[in-house]
Design an enzyme around this catalytic site. Structure first.
Site, PDB file in Angstrom:
ATOM      1  N   SER A  79       0.777   1.616 -16.855  1.00 61.65           N
ATOM      2  CA  SER A  79       1.600   0.547 -17.433  1.00 61.65           C
ATOM      3  C   SER A  79       1.348  -0.793 -16.741  1.00 61.65           C
ATOM      4  O   SER A  79       1.406  -1.849 -17.380  1.00 61.65           O
ATOM      5  CB  SER A  79       3.089   0.915 -17.398  1.00 61.65           C
ATOM      6  N   ASN A  80       1.036  -0.789 -15.453  1.00 67.14           N
ATOM      7  CA  ASN A  80       0.677  -2.048 -14.789  1.00 67.14           C
ATOM      8  C   ASN A  80      -0.680  -2.554 -15.273  1.00 67.14           C
ATOM      9  O   ASN A  80      -0.875  -3.755 -15.426  1.00 67.14           O
ATOM     10  CB  ASN A  80       0.684  -1.881 -13.271  1.00 67.14           C
ATOM     11  N   MET A 118      -4.033   6.674  -6.843  1.00 65.31           N
ATOM     12  CA  MET A 118      -3.386   7.594  -5.896  1.00 65.31           C
ATOM     13  C   MET A 118      -4.299   8.104  -4.781  1.00 65.31           C
ATOM     14  O   MET A 118      -4.066   9.175  -4.239  1.00 65.31           O
ATOM     15  CB  MET A 118      -2.770   8.773  -6.668  1.00 65.31           C
ATOM     16  N   LEU A 133      -8.001   4.211   0.285  1.00 60.64           N
ATOM     17  CA  LEU A 133      -9.337   3.626   0.333  1.00 60.64           C
ATOM     18  C   LEU A 133      -9.685   3.270   1.766  1.00 60.64           C
ATOM     19  O   LEU A 133      -8.805   2.969   2.565  1.00 60.64           O
ATOM     20  CB  LEU A 133      -9.380   2.383  -0.555  1.00 60.64           C
ATOM     21  N   ASN A 181      -2.668  -4.393  -4.145  1.00 61.56           N
ATOM     22  CA  ASN A 181      -1.914  -3.204  -4.548  1.00 61.56           C
ATOM     23  C   ASN A 181      -0.514  -3.637  -4.948  1.00 61.56           C
ATOM     24  O   ASN A 181       0.002  -4.647  -4.474  1.00 61.56           O
ATOM     25  CB  ASN A 181      -1.827  -2.214  -3.378  1.00 61.56           C
ATOM     26  N   HIS A 223       3.460  -2.117  -5.108  1.00 59.22           N
ATOM     27  CA  HIS A 223       4.264  -1.025  -4.563  1.00 59.22           C
ATOM     28  C   HIS A 223       5.731  -1.261  -4.933  1.00 59.22           C
ATOM     29  O   HIS A 223       6.248  -2.367  -4.738  1.00 59.22           O
ATOM     30  CB  HIS A 223       4.092  -0.981  -3.042  1.00 59.22           C
ATOM     31  N   THR A 264      -5.084  -3.307   3.283  1.00 57.57           N
ATOM     32  CA  THR A 264      -5.823  -3.168   4.541  1.00 57.57           C
ATOM     33  C   THR A 264      -5.971  -1.667   4.794  1.00 57.57           C
ATOM     34  O   THR A 264      -5.563  -0.852   3.954  1.00 57.57           O
ATOM     35  CB  THR A 264      -5.053  -3.815   5.713  1.00 57.57           C
ATOM     36  N   GLU A 296       7.701  -5.105 -11.974  1.00 54.57           N
ATOM     37  CA  GLU A 296       6.281  -4.916 -11.616  1.00 54.57           C
ATOM     38  C   GLU A 296       5.383  -5.577 -12.652  1.00 54.57           C
ATOM     39  O   GLU A 296       4.390  -6.223 -12.316  1.00 54.57           O
ATOM     40  CB  GLU A 296       5.939  -3.421 -11.529  1.00 54.57           C
TER      41      GLU A 296
HETATM   42  C1  GRF Z   1       3.885   1.900 -10.134  1.00 59.13           C
HETATM   43  O1  GRF Z   1       5.249   2.097  -9.835  1.00 59.13           O
HETATM   44  C2  GRF Z   1       3.183   1.232  -8.994  1.00 59.13           C
HETATM   45  O2  GRF Z   1       3.979   0.305  -8.323  1.00 59.13           O
HETATM   46  C3  GRF Z   1       2.873   2.390  -8.080  1.00 59.13           C
HETATM   47  O3  GRF Z   1       2.519   3.437  -8.956  1.00 59.13           O
HETATM   48  C4  GRF Z   1       3.144   3.233 -10.208  1.00 59.13           C
HETATM   49  C5  GRF Z   1       2.045   3.199 -11.239  1.00 59.13           C
HETATM   50  O4  GRF Z   1       2.559   3.103 -12.545  1.00 59.13           O
HETATM   51  N1  GRF Z   1       1.852   2.042  -7.128  1.00 59.13           N
HETATM   52  P1  GRF Z   1       1.594   2.741 -13.745  1.00 59.13           P
HETATM   53  O5  GRF Z   1       0.457   3.745 -13.727  1.00 59.13           O
HETATM   54  O6  GRF Z   1       1.087   1.335 -13.524  1.00 59.13           O
HETATM   55  O7  GRF Z   1       2.424   2.848 -14.975  1.00 59.13           O
END
Ligand code: GRF
Length: 216
Positions: free
Chosen positions: A20-21, A97, A100, A114, A116, A148, A181
């Site tokens: 979704s991001n 996930m 790196l 990133n 978070h 980092t 986000e």
């Molecule tokens: C999001 O909550 C992001 O902040 C975290 O993992 C989730 C990923 O969601 N790192 P999506 O795959 O972008 O929907």
């Protein structure tokens, strides 16, 4: 050195899941508000829905399965090669996930982002929304930061607050944070691409009106 704004406007997005991001970045790229284009989407998971989103948007995709590499550095190097083949100057982790390491961070200095779902440095790592509820915080949120080799600990680019409600569950809180986000990530990319912000003494700070930045 922080790479110049022109190079940074070619983005590579690393994903593992629903994306979704990634979609928020695609939308902002397509409506012109991102100031950057997505050159390639790379997933370590072959059936990640994020890949489908990229294909629908006509973006090049690549699957690099970490299980095919005995050493983490070799996995990193394969990702670097793919990113470089697409002329990428800025890397966005979006629900990626895997940790790196040096090969990727050295190839893209101060150019790996990133997102978070907490106000770092609170609640790094897994299940940040669950951690927020367990601590009873009244405000949490989202952080976009430079990556980092320390987990969820790089210089902070941008944060947005999300109030915690008394009746929140992990799912309801995560859903409200996710809305923020989707605003925060494109905004952070815009900031980077604008070249008006830079690393100064390990902190992300607005430069004195100049284009292009240099790292401290
Ligand atoms: C999001 O909550 C992001 O902040 C975290 O993992 C989730 C990923 O969601 N790192 P999506 O795959 O972008 O929907």
């Amino acid at each position: 050195m922080t790479p110049d704004a022109g190079v940074r406007s070619r983005i590579g997005v690393l994903v593992s899941g629903r994306g979704s991001n990634l979609q928020a970045l695609i939308d902002a790229s397509q409506d012109g508000s991102l100031g950057a284009s997505i050159a390639v989407v790379i997933s370590n998971v072959a059936d990640a829905f994020a890949l489908e989103r990229a294909r629908l948007a006509g973006i090049a995709t690549s699957v690099i399965d970490h299980r095919g590499y005995a050493a983490r550095d070799d996995f990193d190097r394969a990702i670097v090669e793919e990113l470089q083949q697409h002329g990428v100057g800025l890397v966005c982790l979006a629900g990626f996930m895997r940790r790196l390491g040096r090969p990727l961070l050295d190839a893209f200095p101060a150019a790996v982002l990133n997102i978070h779902p907490s106000l770092l440095p609170s609640f790094p790592g897994l299940h940040p929304q669950r951690q927020a509820l367990a601590h009873g915080v009244k405000v949490t949120g989202v952080t976009v930061h430079l990556v980092t080799d320390q987990l969820d600990a790089g210089p902070i680019i941008l944060q947005r607050q999300v109030p915690v409600q008394d009746d929140d569950t992990e799912a309801s809180l995560a859903a409200r944070i996710l809305v923020e986000e989707h605003r925060a990530y494109p905004e952070a990319v815009r900031q980077i691409v604008s070249g008006r912000w830079r690393l100064e003494g390990g902190r992300w700070a607005r430069g004195a009106g100049s284009e292009g930045g240099s790292s401290a």
